[in-house]
Motif scaffolding. Structure first.
Motif, PDB file in Angstrom:
ATOM      1  N   GLY A 144     -15.815 -10.224  -1.746  1.00  0.00           N
ATOM      2  CA  GLY A 144     -15.448  -8.311  -1.011  1.00  0.00           C
ATOM      3  C   GLY A 144     -15.144  -7.198  -1.933  1.00  0.00           C
ATOM      4  O   GLY A 144     -14.667  -6.212  -1.535  1.00  0.00           O
ATOM      5  N   GLN A 145     -14.239  -7.598  -2.859  1.00  0.00           N
ATOM      6  CA  GLN A 145     -13.034  -6.869  -3.843  1.00  0.00           C
ATOM      7  C   GLN A 145     -13.549  -7.045  -5.421  1.00  0.00           C
ATOM      8  O   GLN A 145     -14.100  -7.430  -6.114  1.00  0.00           O
ATOM      9  N   ASP A 159     -11.014  -2.440  -1.776  1.00  0.00           N
ATOM     10  CA  ASP A 159     -12.527  -2.877  -1.402  1.00  0.00           C
ATOM     11  C   ASP A 159     -13.460  -2.576  -2.300  1.00  0.00           C
ATOM     12  O   ASP A 159     -13.442  -1.459  -2.725  1.00  0.00           O
ATOM     13  N   LYS A 161     -16.689  -1.175  -1.578  1.00  0.00           N
ATOM     14  CA  LYS A 161     -17.149  -0.870  -1.160  1.00  0.00           C
ATOM     15  C   LYS A 161     -16.414   1.025  -0.898  1.00  0.00           C
ATOM     16  O   LYS A 161     -17.019   1.963  -1.361  1.00  0.00           O
ATOM     17  N   THR A 162     -14.572   0.899  -0.926  1.00  0.00           N
ATOM     18  CA  THR A 162     -14.261   1.800  -0.414  1.00  0.00           C
ATOM     19  C   THR A 162     -13.182   2.244  -1.545  1.00  0.00           C
ATOM     20  O   THR A 162     -12.774   3.277  -1.652  1.00  0.00           O
ATOM     21  N   LYS A 164     -10.292   0.938  -1.489  1.00  0.00           N
ATOM     22  CA  LYS A 164      -8.669   0.438  -0.447  1.00  0.00           C
ATOM     23  C   LYS A 164      -8.480  -0.540  -1.237  1.00  0.00           C
ATOM     24  O   LYS A 164      -8.455  -1.519  -1.493  1.00  0.00           O
ATOM     25  N   ASN A 166      -6.280  -3.731  -0.522  1.00  0.00           N
ATOM     26  CA  ASN A 166      -6.205  -4.642   0.406  1.00  0.00           C
ATOM     27  C   ASN A 166      -4.743  -5.732  -0.141  1.00  0.00           C
ATOM     28  O   ASN A 166      -4.373  -6.091   0.835  1.00  0.00           O
ATOM     29  N   LYS A 212      -8.303 -13.683  -0.854  1.00  0.00           N
ATOM     30  CA  LYS A 212      -7.764 -13.203   0.031  1.00  0.00           C
ATOM     31  C   LYS A 212      -6.164 -12.554   0.590  1.00  0.00           C
ATOM     32  O   LYS A 212      -6.175 -11.341   1.134  1.00  0.00           O
TER      33      LYS A 212
END
Length: 599
Positions: A144-145, A159, A161-162, A164, A166, A212
């Motif tokens: 998801g990154q 991220d 989706k956004t 941002k 991480n 992660k």
């Protein structure tokens, strides 16, 4: 969260690193595995873990490719060389730029709108230590990154989706000439990353980070003591004649290995069954061979390493004591083919030195080593039993001697481009250079953060093109024997590589700004389109709402384009590129963006 990691070019706390390697093997990233197997998406720069850079999409085929039109476009707002390609994950596309390494996310339902962008601020001084233009070879996806790097040595996870941030870690230090241009490579819960900078005496390493958190898992150098090179206890057990232990220091004079190059900034491939990943270490430093006697291991080496520990199972040095800058970081293509009646896991690699190699990727055993072009003259052949190339001393680059008509040039007969493989016909479609050179070495001291080359070059077209002015070709190779099937010549180097789609088409870009499609059976040109600027990345393909698209970055640059993008006129500038590509400015201009095509 921001983590600071010890610089890869300066050394590491080896004891603590090896404590970190004692980890339990993680399960493969099922999300990424599924996405790379879905032809509707394009989730890896290499197309798939095997590095085959192909697609089973066939809506666009030989019969209708003539009807392909531009569907939409996107400007990155950045000039200079745009290598790599965008990624498509689900209904999102992720687009990158050259320095300052901007990233854009667009939704394919409305590609005219930017969902998010990430525009890092970096010191302009970083550009001065980037060899051969300020390129970026793309982003990666995992968990998801969107994983990206900045030229200033930082690796980030955003991220998807956004946008941002991480995590963010420091991998290498531009103050000593170490920068990031490579596309990150995600395997399981690990991000693999290497630094650039061999031309500045940077000591090469491959680095593994936790997907992660960004925490460093392990680091394996190309030169130095065995514990830092991270050799397995049974390293090269199947081929001990390649060399085994102690050679990362013994094949160097004194401590020259500490500034000996061997960086990796190219492409990785991964075999989940063997849990091994494959890559090439680059050229030794400096280019002047007189200054570094010995085989200079383990530069110029194909490596097979365990993903979880980084330990090397085997390593094969293609060009011992490289004296031509044949940085061996090029693409690795993994296939399974019968050898002597037995299905065998293979690795194929076209090196800068002009040789197409095929090895057993489990044992490292050399099976094929064929010249990709009859113009290759630095080697007479490669001895398959020893694995050592047989040099022609006429084309050496020793001190107090000007070598002439050396083929390939330092650009190699193959460079950073990603090539495509057709598993049905077992054919590799390669974008090649066809450039030779004159070479005159000189002595120079090492100074951290300054170029450490020691040679003056002149480059020009190779001898056996149709008009002897051609500097590039698309060539189809039968991977069962390494022999060429057909050739399509180009005026300029075919720098970006190729894409194969199951509609029987071979796609590629040209430095003068065209994207083209060839008939895979014979190399006949079936379609072309003039983009706003030259192309130095490889096309990609995806399908959205039942329609196939082909996408391609444009933006002339890279090593062939340094004269154009930096407005240089001295023929020897750009490490010899300016003279070779002086006509390029008559065919294209600077740009930066993406073109997307469909029926």
């Amino acid at each position: 969260m921001k983590r600071k990691i010890v610089n890869a070019g300066l050394g590491a706390a080896i004891g603590s690193l090896f404590a970190l390697t004692l980890v339990q093997p993680a399960m493969a990233d099922e999300d990424l595995t599924k996405r790379q197997q879905d032809p509707n998406q394009w989730a890896l720069q290499t197309g798939n873990y095997e590095g085959q850079h192909n697609s089973t999409l066939s809506q666009i085929n030989k019969g209708n490719v003539k009807n392909v039109k531009a569907a939409w476009s996107f400007s990155t707002g950045v000039l200079h060389g745009h290598e790599g390609a965008p990624l498509v994950v689900g209904d999102m596309m992720y687009i990158h730029s050259a320095f300052p390494n901007n990233t854009f996310a667009v939704n394919l339902n409305d590609p005219g709108k930017i969902v998010w962008s990430h525009k890092p601020k970096q010191e302009a001084s970083v550009k001065s230590v980037m060899c051969c233009d300020i390129v970026d070879r793309g982003v990666a996806y995992g968990a998801g990154q969107i994983v990206k790097k900045q030229a200033d040595g930082h690796l980030l996870a955003l991220d998807a989706k956004t946008g941002k941030v991480n995590w963010k870690v420091e991998v290498c230090d531009p103050k000593v000439g170490s920068t990031l241009t490579q596309a990150p490579f995600v395997v399981k819960d690990t991000v693999l990353m290497g630094c650039s900078g061999a031309e500045l005496g940077v000591r090469g390493a491959v680095n593994a980070f936790d997907l992660k958190t960004g925490a460093l898992k392990w680091r394996s150098f190309a030169t130095g003591p065995d514990e830092e090179v991270n050799l397995a206890k049974d390293f090269n057990k199947d081929n001990p004649h390649y060399g085994q232990f102690g050679l990362g220091t013994k094949t160097w004079e004194g401590d020259a290995w500490k500034i000996g190059g061997g960086t990796n900034w190219g492409w990785y491939a991964y075999d989940p069954k063997l849990n091994l990943f494959y890559y090439g270490s680059g050229n030794p430093a400096p280019w002047n061979e007189t200054m570094r006697p010995g085989d200079n291991k383990w530069t110029m080496t194909i490596w097979a390493r365990d993903v979880d520990t980084g330990k090397a199972k085997w390593g094969y040095q293609k060009t011992p004591h490289d004296e031509w800058d044949f940085a061996g970081v090029n693409q690795m293509v993994l296939t399974d083919q019968p050898v002597n009646g037995k299905m065998t896991p293979l690795l194929s690699h076209i090196d800068r030195n002009g040789i197409l190699y095929t090895l057993n990727r489990d044992t490292g055993g050399l099976i094929v080593a064929e010249k990709v072009d009859p113009a290759v003259n630095v080697f007479k052949k490669v001895d398959l039993k020893s694995g050592v190339p047989v040099r022609d001393p006429e084309f050496s680059t020793k001190m107090d001697h000007k070598g002439t008509n050396i083929c390939p040039s330092a650009m190699g007969f193959h460079n950073q481009g990603l090539d495509a493989y057709d598993p049905e016909s077992r054919t590799l479609y390669a974008g090649l250079n066809h450039i030779c050179m004159d070479w005159e070495p000189f002595m120079l001291p090492y100074r951290a953060g300054q170029f450490f080359v020691g040679a003056t070059l002149a480059m020009y077209p190779g001898p056996n093109g149709p008009t002897k002015t051609e500097m590039g070709q698309i060539r189809a190779f039968d991977l069962t024997n390494g022999k060429a099937k057909w050739t399509k010549w180009e005026k300029f180097a075919a720098w970006g590589g190729t894409l194969y789609t199951k509609g029987g088409l071979v796609w590629y870009n040209t430095l003068d700004g065209h994207i083209k499609a060839l008939d895979n059976a014979n190399g006949k040109e079936l379609w072309k389109f003039k983009m706003p600027s030259g192309g130095i990345g490889a096309p990609m393909t995806y399908s959205f709402k039942g329609k196939q698209y082909v996408g391609s970055m444009y933006g002339v640059g890279g090593w062939p384009g340094v004269g154009l993008v930096f407005d240089l006129t001295d023929p020897s500038a750009g490490l010899g590129a300016v003279g070779a590509f002086k006509e390029l400015q008559e065919h294209t201009n600077m740009g930066g963006g993406l073109m997307v095509f469909s029926l």
